[in-house]
Design a protein around this motif. Structure first.
Motif, mmCIF file in Angstrom:
data_model
loop_
_atom_site.group_PDB
_atom_site.id
_atom_site.type_symbol
_atom_site.label_atom_id
_atom_site.label_comp_id
_atom_site.label_asym_id
_atom_site.label_seq_id
_atom_site.Cartn_x
_atom_site.Cartn_y
_atom_site.Cartn_z
ATOM 1 N N PHE A 1 28.291 -18.856 -10.991
ATOM 2 C CA PHE A 1 27.647 -18.768 -12.296
ATOM 3 C C PHE A 1 28.135 -17.507 -12.987
ATOM 4 O O PHE A 1 28.216 -16.448 -12.377
ATOM 5 C CB PHE A 1 26.122 -18.712 -12.164
ATOM 6 C CG PHE A 1 25.492 -20.009 -11.763
ATOM 7 C CD1 PHE A 1 25.588 -21.128 -12.577
ATOM 8 C CD2 PHE A 1 24.799 -20.115 -10.576
ATOM 9 C CE1 PHE A 1 25.016 -22.332 -12.213
ATOM 10 C CE2 PHE A 1 24.215 -21.312 -10.201
ATOM 11 C CZ PHE A 1 24.321 -22.420 -11.013
ATOM 12 N N THR A 2 28.465 -17.628 -14.266
ATOM 13 C CA THR A 2 28.861 -16.459 -15.052
ATOM 14 C C THR A 2 27.734 -16.036 -15.986
ATOM 15 O O THR A 2 27.570 -14.852 -16.262
ATOM 16 C CB THR A 2 30.133 -16.751 -15.872
ATOM 17 O OG1 THR A 2 29.909 -17.914 -16.688
ATOM 18 C CG2 THR A 2 31.322 -16.976 -14.952
ATOM 19 N N GLU A 3 26.999 -17.014 -16.474
ATOM 20 C CA GLU A 3 25.842 -16.696 -17.322
ATOM 21 C C GLU A 3 24.806 -17.805 -17.209
ATOM 22 O O GLU A 3 25.136 -18.973 -17.041
ATOM 23 C CB GLU A 3 26.253 -16.483 -18.771
ATOM 24 C CG GLU A 3 26.929 -17.653 -19.419
ATOM 25 C CD GLU A 3 27.389 -17.360 -20.842
ATOM 26 O OE1 GLU A 3 26.704 -16.599 -21.550
ATOM 27 O OE2 GLU A 3 28.423 -17.899 -21.225
ATOM 28 N N ILE A 4 23.553 -17.371 -17.287
ATOM 29 C CA ILE A 4 22.419 -18.297 -17.229
ATOM 30 C C ILE A 4 21.414 -17.869 -18.295
ATOM 31 O O ILE A 4 21.120 -16.682 -18.440
ATOM 32 C CB ILE A 4 21.734 -18.276 -15.841
ATOM 33 C CG1 ILE A 4 22.731 -18.659 -14.735
ATOM 34 C CG2 ILE A 4 20.523 -19.213 -15.837
ATOM 35 C CD1 ILE A 4 22.190 -18.484 -13.324
ATOM 36 N N HIS A 5 20.912 -18.860 -19.017
ATOM 37 C CA HIS A 5 19.880 -18.585 -20.019
ATOM 38 C C HIS A 5 18.614 -19.334 -19.645
ATOM 39 O O HIS A 5 18.657 -20.520 -19.318
ATOM 40 C CB HIS A 5 20.340 -19.013 -21.417
ATOM 41 C CG HIS A 5 19.317 -18.730 -22.467
ATOM 42 N ND1 HIS A 5 19.052 -17.454 -22.903
ATOM 43 C CD2 HIS A 5 18.465 -19.553 -23.120
ATOM 44 C CE1 HIS A 5 18.086 -17.503 -23.813
ATOM 45 N NE2 HIS A 5 17.715 -18.762 -23.948
ATOM 46 N N LEU A 6 17.492 -18.625 -19.655
ATOM 47 C CA LEU A 6 16.188 -19.222 -19.377
ATOM 48 C C LEU A 6 15.405 -19.278 -20.678
ATOM 49 O O LEU A 6 15.210 -18.249 -21.343
ATOM 50 C CB LEU A 6 15.398 -18.394 -18.360
ATOM 51 C CG LEU A 6 15.902 -18.390 -16.923
ATOM 52 C CD1 LEU A 6 17.069 -17.427 -16.760
ATOM 53 C CD2 LEU A 6 14.794 -18.008 -15.984
ATOM 54 N N HIS A 7 14.989 -20.476 -21.056
ATOM 55 C CA HIS A 7 14.172 -20.674 -22.249
ATOM 56 C C HIS A 7 12.809 -21.176 -21.797
ATOM 57 O O HIS A 7 12.695 -22.267 -21.235
ATOM 58 C CB HIS A 7 14.826 -21.681 -23.202
ATOM 59 C CG HIS A 7 13.990 -21.990 -24.408
ATOM 60 N ND1 HIS A 7 13.792 -21.086 -25.424
ATOM 61 C CD2 HIS A 7 13.281 -23.101 -24.740
ATOM 62 C CE1 HIS A 7 13.011 -21.627 -26.346
ATOM 63 N NE2 HIS A 7 12.683 -22.847 -25.941
ATOM 64 N N PHE A 8 11.780 -20.365 -22.013
ATOM 65 C CA PHE A 8 10.425 -20.728 -21.619
ATOM 66 C C PHE A 8 9.703 -21.374 -22.800
ATOM 67 O O PHE A 8 9.727 -20.835 -23.906
ATOM 68 C CB PHE A 8 9.636 -19.484 -21.181
ATOM 69 C CG PHE A 8 10.108 -18.901 -19.896
ATOM 70 C CD1 PHE A 8 9.621 -19.376 -18.684
ATOM 71 C CD2 PHE A 8 11.044 -17.884 -19.884
ATOM 72 C CE1 PHE A 8 10.071 -18.852 -17.487
ATOM 73 C CE2 PHE A 8 11.498 -17.349 -18.691
ATOM 74 C CZ PHE A 8 11.005 -17.837 -17.495
ATOM 75 N N VAL A 9 9.077 -22.512 -22.540
ATOM 76 C CA VAL A 9 8.224 -23.157 -23.521
ATOM 77 C C VAL A 9 6.801 -23.038 -22.974
ATOM 78 O O VAL A 9 6.464 -23.635 -21.955
ATOM 79 C CB VAL A 9 8.606 -24.636 -23.735
ATOM 80 C CG1 VAL A 9 7.677 -25.279 -24.773
ATOM 81 C CG2 VAL A 9 10.064 -24.756 -24.171
ATOM 82 N N ILE A 10 6.001 -22.232 -23.650
ATOM 83 C CA ILE A 10 4.631 -21.936 -23.221
ATOM 84 C C ILE A 10 3.678 -22.694 -24.130
ATOM 85 O O ILE A 10 3.681 -22.472 -25.345
ATOM 86 C CB ILE A 10 4.330 -20.416 -23.311
ATOM 87 C CG1 ILE A 10 5.441 -19.567 -22.686
ATOM 88 C CG2 ILE A 10 2.951 -20.106 -22.761
ATOM 89 C CD1 ILE A 10 5.626 -19.712 -21.218
ATOM 90 N N THR A 11 2.877 -23.557 -23.553
ATOM 91 C CA THR A 11 1.908 -24.325 -24.324
ATOM 92 C C THR A 11 0.507 -23.848 -23.945
ATOM 93 O O THR A 11 0.228 -23.600 -22.769
ATOM 94 C CB THR A 11 2.040 -25.832 -24.017
ATOM 95 O OG1 THR A 11 3.390 -26.233 -24.276
ATOM 96 C CG2 THR A 11 1.101 -26.667 -24.871
ATOM 97 N N GLY A 12 -0.347 -23.713 -24.960
ATOM 98 C CA GLY A 12 -1.707 -23.280 -24.686
ATOM 99 C C GLY A 12 -2.505 -23.077 -25.954
ATOM 100 O O GLY A 12 -2.058 -23.408 -27.055
ATOM 101 N N HIS A 13 -3.689 -22.509 -25.770
ATOM 102 C CA HIS A 13 -4.606 -22.256 -26.875
ATOM 103 C C HIS A 13 -4.592 -20.764 -27.187
ATOM 104 O O HIS A 13 -4.913 -19.944 -26.334
ATOM 105 C CB HIS A 13 -6.027 -22.694 -26.497
ATOM 106 C CG HIS A 13 -6.109 -24.138 -26.095
ATOM 107 N ND1 HIS A 13 -6.141 -25.162 -27.000
ATOM 108 C CD2 HIS A 13 -6.132 -24.713 -24.864
ATOM 109 C CE1 HIS A 13 -6.200 -26.319 -26.355
ATOM 110 N NE2 HIS A 13 -6.195 -26.065 -25.049
#
Length: 145
Positions: free
Chosen positions: A92-104
């Motif tokens: 791996f040369t690069e990794i991107h983490l995209h968090f989708v947070i659902t809540g109130h």
């Protein structure tokens, strides 16, 4: 499955057993099993498992931190994107983490802090991959439940 020979010099022990063709079954230190297949026909490839391990590690941190900060989260998804080297070994040369947070009423500052703490302090997988030269980036979005 082969019998695991205990090694008192190591705290964690796992085993990977060849099944047929290029299919393997991995047994984790916890006893859980996972199908491993470099050709991705009957299981995840070893590199896919590394990517999933990173996502699991970071997600655990983010959820734990948000719960401790009393955020009313109903779902967390970590979407990972990665590039690998064109040459062997295809690390791996690069990794991107995209968090989708659902809540109130989830606070943006709390989510930003949780993602930052995971990335910079708590996620062992992220620290290990970064130390090996992988560029890891993060972002997030908050979705109202």
């Amino acid at each position: 499955m082969s019998e695991l020979t205990p090694n008192k010099d190591f705290a964690l022990q796992a085993c990977v057993d060849w099944q047929e063709k290029l299919n393997f079954i991995g047994t984790a230190p916890s006893g859980h099993k996972v199908a491993i297949d470099p050709e991705k026909q009957v299981g995840a490839s070893p590199m896919e498992l590394i990517l999933l391990g990173l996502g699991g590690c970071a997600s655990y941190d983010v959820v734990s931190i948000l719960k401790k900060s009393r955020q009313d989260i109903t779902d967390v998804s970590c979407q990972l994107s990665a590039n690998r080297a064109d040459t062997v070994p295809a690390v791996f040369t690069e990794i991107h983490l995209h968090f989708v947070i659902t809540g109130h009423n989830v606070g943006e500052k709390q989510v930003e802090k949780a993602v930052q703490l995971s990335a910079e302090k708590y996620c062992s997988a992220s620290q290990m991959l970064s130390a090996g030269g992988v560029k890891i980036t993060h972002d997030f979005e908050i979705v109202a439940a």
